[in-house]
Design an enzyme around this catalytic site. Sequence first.
Site, PDB file in Angstrom:
ATOM      1  N   ARG A  86      -2.171  -1.113 -10.200  1.00  0.00           N
ATOM      2  CA  ARG A  86      -0.859  -2.153  -9.645  1.00  0.00           C
ATOM      3  C   ARG A  86      -0.909  -3.717 -10.340  1.00  0.00           C
ATOM      4  NH1 ARG A  86       3.200   0.782  -6.919  1.00  0.00           N
ATOM      5  NH2 ARG A  86       2.392   2.875  -6.806  1.00  0.00           N
ATOM      6  N   ASP A 135       7.250   3.997 -10.503  1.00  0.00           N
ATOM      7  CA  ASP A 135       8.670   3.684  -9.103  1.00  0.00           C
ATOM      8  C   ASP A 135      10.010   4.112  -9.714  1.00  0.00           C
ATOM      9  OD1 ASP A 135       6.157   3.864  -8.350  1.00  0.00           O
ATOM     10  OD2 ASP A 135       6.758   1.975  -6.133  1.00  0.00           O
ATOM     11  N   ARG A 180       3.363  13.629  -8.563  1.00  0.00           N
ATOM     12  CA  ARG A 180       3.523  12.716 -10.026  1.00  0.00           C
ATOM     13  C   ARG A 180       2.289  12.942 -10.323  1.00  0.00           C
ATOM     14  NH1 ARG A 180       5.282   6.920  -8.404  1.00  0.00           N
ATOM     15  NH2 ARG A 180       3.504   6.476  -7.424  1.00  0.00           N
ATOM     16  N   ARG A 191       4.142   6.090   1.743  1.00  0.00           N
ATOM     17  CA  ARG A 191       3.908   7.082   1.639  1.00  0.00           C
ATOM     18  C   ARG A 191       4.051   8.064   0.580  1.00  0.00           C
ATOM     19  NH1 ARG A 191       9.982   5.914  -1.222  1.00  0.00           N
ATOM     20  NH2 ARG A 191       9.419   4.466  -2.324  1.00  0.00           N
ATOM     21  N   ASP A 228       4.008  -5.016  -6.967  1.00  0.00           N
ATOM     22  CA  ASP A 228       3.893  -3.668  -6.162  1.00  0.00           C
ATOM     23  C   ASP A 228       4.033  -2.770  -7.921  1.00  0.00           C
ATOM     24  OD1 ASP A 228       6.513  -4.153  -5.411  1.00  0.00           O
ATOM     25  OD2 ASP A 228       6.249  -3.071  -3.900  1.00  0.00           O
ATOM     26  N   ASN A 229       4.525  -2.546  -8.176  1.00  0.00           N
ATOM     27  CA  ASN A 229       5.674  -1.196  -9.692  1.00  0.00           C
ATOM     28  C   ASN A 229       5.784  -2.094 -10.885  1.00  0.00           C
ATOM     29  OD1 ASN A 229       6.710  -0.330  -7.114  1.00  0.00           O
ATOM     30  ND2 ASN A 229       8.641  -1.051  -7.396  1.00  0.00           N
ATOM     31  N   GLY A 281       0.929  -1.092   0.023  1.00  0.00           N
ATOM     32  CA  GLY A 281       0.123   0.330  -0.258  1.00  0.00           C
ATOM     33  C   GLY A 281       1.008   1.392   0.307  1.00  0.00           C
TER      34      GLY A 281
HETATM   35  P1  AMP Z   1       8.857   1.000  -3.264  1.00  0.00           P
HETATM   36  O1  AMP Z   1       9.446  -0.251  -3.253  1.00  0.00           O
HETATM   37  O2  AMP Z   1       9.118   2.510  -3.211  1.00  0.00           O
HETATM   38  O3  AMP Z   1       8.563   0.783  -4.607  1.00  0.00           O
HETATM   39  O4  AMP Z   1       7.935   0.472  -1.638  1.00  0.00           O
HETATM   40  C1  AMP Z   1       7.579  -0.356  -1.399  1.00  0.00           C
HETATM   41  C2  AMP Z   1       6.368  -0.260  -0.717  1.00  0.00           C
HETATM   42  O5  AMP Z   1       7.225   0.379   0.631  1.00  0.00           O
HETATM   43  C3  AMP Z   1       5.523   0.172  -0.736  1.00  0.00           C
HETATM   44  O6  AMP Z   1       4.582  -0.106   0.324  1.00  0.00           O
HETATM   45  C4  AMP Z   1       6.080   1.828  -0.103  1.00  0.00           C
HETATM   46  O7  AMP Z   1       4.473   2.833   0.466  1.00  0.00           O
HETATM   47  C5  AMP Z   1       6.505   1.810   0.873  1.00  0.00           C
HETATM   48  N1  AMP Z   1       7.481   2.695   1.241  1.00  0.00           N
HETATM   49  C6  AMP Z   1       8.567   1.991   0.296  1.00  0.00           C
HETATM   50  N2  AMP Z   1       9.235   3.855   1.597  1.00  0.00           N
HETATM   51  C7  AMP Z   1       8.347   4.153   2.741  1.00  0.00           C
HETATM   52  C8  AMP Z   1       8.436   5.267   3.684  1.00  0.00           C
HETATM   53  N3  AMP Z   1       9.655   5.829   3.614  1.00  0.00           N
HETATM   54  N4  AMP Z   1       7.471   5.112   4.683  1.00  0.00           N
HETATM   55  C9  AMP Z   1       6.542   3.916   4.296  1.00  0.00           C
HETATM   56  N5  AMP Z   1       6.444   3.275   3.653  1.00  0.00           N
HETATM   57  C10 AMP Z   1       7.352   3.012   2.832  1.00  0.00           C
HETATM   58 MG    MG Z   2       6.235   1.042  -5.290  1.00  0.00          MG
END
Ligand code: AMP
Ligand code: MG
Length: 484
Positions: free
Chosen positions: A180, A259, A173, A90, A249-250, A87
């Site tokens: 996704r 992403d 964005r 951030r 998820d991406n 989910g």
């Molecule tokens: P990502 O690898 O950036 O696609 O993120 C994978 C998951 O980690 C997603 O659910 C993001 O919302 C969560 N996430 C990434 N960075 C943060 C953060 N700084 N705080 C909270 N959730 C995060």
């Molecule tokens: Mg992501």
Amino acid sequence: MAPIRFENSYAALPERFYARVHPEQAPRPELIRLNEPLAARFGLDIDWLKSADGVAMLSGVRLPESSEPIAMAYAGHQFGSLVPQLGDGRAHLIGELLDRDGLRFDVHLKGSGRTPFSRRGDGKAALGPVLREYIVSEAFAALGIPGTRSLAAVLTGEPVYRETVLPGAVLTRLAESHVRVGTFQYFAVRDDLEGVTQLADYVIARHYPELKGTDRPYLALFEAVTMRQASLIARWMGVGFIHGVMNTDNMQVAGETIDFGPCAFMDRFRPDKVLSSIDAMGRYAWNRQSRMAKWNLARLVECLLPLIDADRDAAIAMAQGVLSRFDEAFLKHYGECFSTKLGLPEGEGNEAFIRETLSTMAANEIDFTLFFRHLTGLAAGGEEAPWLALFSAREAATGWLQQWRALHEPGVDSIRRMQAANPIYIPRNHRVEQAITQAERGDFAPFHALVDLLARPFEEQPGCAHFERPPEPHEEVHETFCGT
Ligand code: AMP
Ligand code: MG
């Protein structure tokens, strides 16, 4: 009243699709850059966006009345392991806007604070990843490769704590979708067939309206997503791009790149190149991206099987039929892409020479972008010298050139196509890193210069020869990092 009116079609879906949550307060929001041409496409008031109220929106401090902010729920396979709940941890979807053609876009803040999906994260984004996403996503747009767009970057005035203390920032964005493969998985792992169906209907209505009312709309949806991914991955590969985190998820269902985390363009060509620090096994290497896209698509269709046919075996057979066409579609796009880059005549039969070209490039550690850039110059009647100079082994170069001369299609059209397919400027890692390092010290000029340059990647720009050059050994970036 804010001169902006959001629509909220996703927030009209059932409550279990998201969490209603307002962004956190940024203490001192400050605009870094507003993408004015993009804002104009939505008829947005540029002066207002730059005003204190506009920046309050772009940082999530204060949203227009029409905004219904939500954090979207999704799951995902991360490096092959299923995580049932990810989910927006951030990020906040603050609403949707229609562009001049009536196409609906999500307006999404990234780095805007904690949500119920944050797990142990702080919900924040550091300046570096925000600038990286801005630079690369806008470079993609100029290269004509589908991807999400960056409307604005703002400083929050708040430090974020990573390995070091860094300035915090928020990216705005715009995307045709934030649905996704992992969004489908979120409902499927909960055996929530109604949720999968509602999501599929939403995606069809919004992104593939032509499929509504067809015989098997959910199979057709899967086929349409598959075909868009086949084309997208070929286009990534055609510019030497490595996404880096192709987790489910991406992977977005409208076929846009989403992403831009530890993503990177290759300098020296190596087919199994990996730059992401978190991809120790090379799962998402340059030459594995089509295989991994297909793997992700198999995860998508697993969610859709019950919708495709009540008879599971029949549904599986149909799904496999579609999935088996992915390779063919991908290879067709890939072949066309490299044929154009090389100025070869259209049609089949170029595969062997493309393979040979890439292995010559790899064996001689040739810079991916410069190889095609200087070949284009040569095809257009320029000197051989810049292209030859890329090789240390002259025989390899002249041997390849001889073959190319025999195969390539001369003529203005072919040259024009090569020029439109072979960028002069790409967001080279070391330039992106330099822009980020300078910005962290408070100097945003290199960031702005890079964004401006990359808006016209196919046109030679005066005084910019240094942006073409690959990194010196001491400038080389060996690893890229996630935004987290
Ligand atoms: P990502 O690898 O950036 O696609 O993120 C994978 C998951 O980690 C997603 O659910 C993001 O919302 C969560 N996430 C990434 N960075 C943060 C953060 N700084 N705080 C909270 N959730 C995060
Ligand atoms: Mg992501």
